[in-house]
Design a protein around this motif. Sequence first.
Motif, PDB file in Angstrom:
ATOM      1  N   PHE A  74       0.833  -1.202   0.000  1.00 34.64           N
ATOM      2  CA  PHE A  74       0.000   0.000   0.000  1.00 34.64           C
ATOM      3  C   PHE A  74       0.871   1.258   0.000  1.00 34.64           C
ATOM      4  CE2 PHE A  74      -2.267   3.346   2.377  1.00 34.64           C
ATOM      5  CZ  PHE A  74      -3.352   3.523   1.532  1.00 34.64           C
ATOM      6  N   GLY A  75       1.930   1.242   0.822  1.00 35.01           N
ATOM      7  CA  GLY A  75       2.854   2.377   0.858  1.00 35.01           C
ATOM      8  C   GLY A  75       3.549   2.584  -0.474  1.00 35.01           C
ATOM      9  N   MET A  76       3.967   1.486  -1.108  1.00 33.55           N
ATOM     10  CA  MET A  76       4.593   1.585  -2.418  1.00 33.55           C
ATOM     11  C   MET A  76       3.626   2.203  -3.423  1.00 33.55           C
ATOM     12  SD  MET A  76       5.771  -1.510  -4.982  1.00 33.55           S
ATOM     13  CE  MET A  76       4.103  -2.139  -5.069  1.00 33.55           C
ATOM     14  N   ALA A  77       2.378   1.765  -3.394  1.00 35.00           N
ATOM     15  CA  ALA A  77       1.382   2.292  -4.328  1.00 35.00           C
ATOM     16  C   ALA A  77       1.136   3.782  -4.094  1.00 35.00           C
ATOM     17  CB  ALA A  77       0.079   1.504  -4.194  1.00 35.00           C
ATOM     18  N   CYS A  78       1.046   4.173  -2.841  1.00 39.65           N
ATOM     19  CA  CYS A  78       0.823   5.594  -2.533  1.00 39.65           C
ATOM     20  C   CYS A  78       1.999   6.461  -2.970  1.00 39.65           C
ATOM     21  CB  CYS A  78       0.566   5.777  -1.040  1.00 39.65           C
ATOM     22  SG  CYS A  78      -1.016   5.130  -0.493  1.00 39.65           S
ATOM     23  N   LEU A  79       3.204   6.003  -2.674  1.00 37.78           N
ATOM     24  CA  LEU A  79       4.389   6.793  -3.004  1.00 37.78           C
ATOM     25  C   LEU A  79       4.667   6.837  -4.502  1.00 37.78           C
ATOM     26  CD1 LEU A  79       6.753   5.650  -0.117  1.00 37.78           C
ATOM     27  CD2 LEU A  79       5.663   7.884  -0.382  1.00 37.78           C
ATOM     28  N   ALA A  80       4.307   5.795  -5.221  1.00 38.91           N
ATOM     29  CA  ALA A  80       4.636   5.728  -6.641  1.00 38.91           C
ATOM     30  C   ALA A  80       3.486   6.123  -7.558  1.00 38.91           C
ATOM     31  CB  ALA A  80       5.091   4.316  -6.991  1.00 38.91           C
ATOM     32  N   TRP A  81       2.306   6.335  -7.000  1.00 36.79           N
ATOM     33  CA  TRP A  81       1.119   6.549  -7.817  1.00 36.79           C
ATOM     34  C   TRP A  81       1.262   7.717  -8.802  1.00 36.79           C
ATOM     35  CZ3 TRP A  81      -2.662   3.877  -9.521  1.00 36.79           C
ATOM     36  CH2 TRP A  81      -3.742   4.515 -10.112  1.00 36.79           C
ATOM     37  N   ARG A  82       1.647   8.875  -8.335  1.00 40.70           N
ATOM     38  CA  ARG A  82       1.748  10.043  -9.205  1.00 40.70           C
ATOM     39  C   ARG A  82       2.822   9.837 -10.271  1.00 40.70           C
ATOM     40  NH1 ARG A  82       3.895  15.839  -8.657  1.00 40.70           N
ATOM     41  NH2 ARG A  82       2.723  16.842 -10.298  1.00 40.70           N
ATOM     42  N   TYR A  83       3.951   9.336  -9.853  1.00 44.00           N
ATOM     43  CA  TYR A  83       5.062   9.107 -10.786  1.00 44.00           C
ATOM     44  C   TYR A  83       4.659   8.122 -11.882  1.00 44.00           C
ATOM     45  CZ  TYR A  83       9.363   7.188 -12.611  1.00 44.00           C
ATOM     46  OH  TYR A  83      10.332   6.743 -13.453  1.00 44.00           O
ATOM     47  N   THR A  84       4.039   7.010 -11.492  1.00 42.05           N
ATOM     48  CA  THR A  84       3.684   5.998 -12.485  1.00 42.05           C
ATOM     49  C   THR A  84       2.622   6.507 -13.454  1.00 42.05           C
ATOM     50  OG1 THR A  84       2.105   4.979 -10.961  1.00 42.05           O
ATOM     51  CG2 THR A  84       4.320   4.034 -11.049  1.00 42.05           C
ATOM     52  N   ASN A  85       1.728   7.356 -12.999  1.00 40.44           N
ATOM     53  CA  ASN A  85       0.721   7.905 -13.894  1.00 40.44           C
ATOM     54  C   ASN A  85       1.317   8.911 -14.865  1.00 40.44           C
ATOM     55  OD1 ASN A  85      -1.606   6.472 -13.223  1.00 40.44           O
ATOM     56  ND2 ASN A  85      -1.873   7.694 -11.385  1.00 40.44           N
ATOM     57  N   VAL A  86       2.204   9.770 -14.375  1.00 35.89           N
ATOM     58  CA  VAL A  86       2.837  10.765 -15.236  1.00 35.89           C
ATOM     59  C   VAL A  86       3.675  10.077 -16.305  1.00 35.89           C
ATOM     60  CG1 VAL A  86       4.597  12.592 -15.278  1.00 35.89           C
ATOM     61  CG2 VAL A  86       2.812  12.615 -13.532  1.00 35.89           C
ATOM     62  N   GLU A  87       4.413   9.057 -15.931  1.00 33.71           N
ATOM     63  CA  GLU A  87       5.311   8.366 -16.853  1.00 33.71           C
ATOM     64  C   GLU A  87       4.642   7.228 -17.619  1.00 33.71           C
ATOM     65  OE1 GLU A  87       8.288   9.328 -17.606  1.00 33.71           O
ATOM     66  OE2 GLU A  87       8.371  10.919 -16.124  1.00 33.71           O
ATOM     67  N   LYS A  88       3.350   7.034 -17.421  1.00 30.91           N
ATOM     68  CA  LYS A  88       2.608   5.954 -18.101  1.00 30.91           C
ATOM     69  C   LYS A  88       3.173   4.579 -17.760  1.00 30.91           C
ATOM     70  CE  LYS A  88       0.205   8.963 -20.631  1.00 30.91           C
ATOM     71  NZ  LYS A  88       0.075  10.090 -19.775  1.00 30.91           N
ATOM     72  N   LEU A  89       3.517   4.395 -16.510  1.00 33.77           N
ATOM     73  CA  LEU A  89       4.071   3.124 -16.046  1.00 33.77           C
ATOM     74  C   LEU A  89       3.222   2.498 -14.942  1.00 33.77           C
ATOM     75  CD1 LEU A  89       7.839   4.151 -15.897  1.00 33.77           C
ATOM     76  CD2 LEU A  89       6.729   2.724 -17.633  1.00 33.77           C
ATOM     77  N   ALA A  90       1.961   2.864 -14.871  1.00 32.56           N
ATOM     78  CA  ALA A  90       1.093   2.336 -13.819  1.00 32.56           C
ATOM     79  C   ALA A  90       0.963   0.817 -13.911  1.00 32.56           C
ATOM     80  CB  ALA A  90      -0.279   2.991 -13.878  1.00 32.56           C
ATOM     81  N   TRP A  91       1.101   0.269 -15.108  1.00 29.65           N
ATOM     82  CA  TRP A  91       1.000  -1.180 -15.269  1.00 29.65           C
ATOM     83  C   TRP A  91       2.093  -1.904 -14.491  1.00 29.65           C
ATOM     84  CZ3 TRP A  91       4.978  -3.764 -17.753  1.00 29.65           C
ATOM     85  CH2 TRP A  91       5.893  -2.977 -18.457  1.00 29.65           C
TER      86      TRP A  91
END
Length: 137
Positions: free
Chosen positions: A12-29
């Motif tokens: 959950f912490g990983m998802a919260c911390l990485a959420w914005r970055y992964t969406n901006v970089e199109k790496l949410a997958w």
Amino acid sequence: MITSVLTGLGSFGMACLAWRYTNVEKLAWILYTWLTLMLIGTIVTDLSVWYGWGVILMKLCPLWLGLCGIGYLITGLGMRSRLILICGAIHLLAIGLLPFVGPWQILLTGIVISGCVIALAELQWDSNGVCNYQSLY
């Protein structure tokens, strides 16, 4: 049970911390892949403990090395990072070493997993143009 809660909190912490970055970089997958791998590992581990599945309990080290190795390989491919790909390869190669270390399998697994995390934290890893940090600000 405590380890499952800690794994869930870490995911959950990983998802919260990485959420914005992964969406901006199109790496949410990649994030979804890691969450899925951790969920699968936690469920299999818990079921094997609760139901006394000795065959699976004897293979927890290869299970977690494999799940983390797959996660690193997918992340390395998605981000085009050689260091992350190397970490994935080290995890998968370590599975082959487990039969040779006998009762020290848990120690080897811990060294490989923590060693790769420390290497990723300390070394500058490439992303070959995938990560555009300026878009985050």
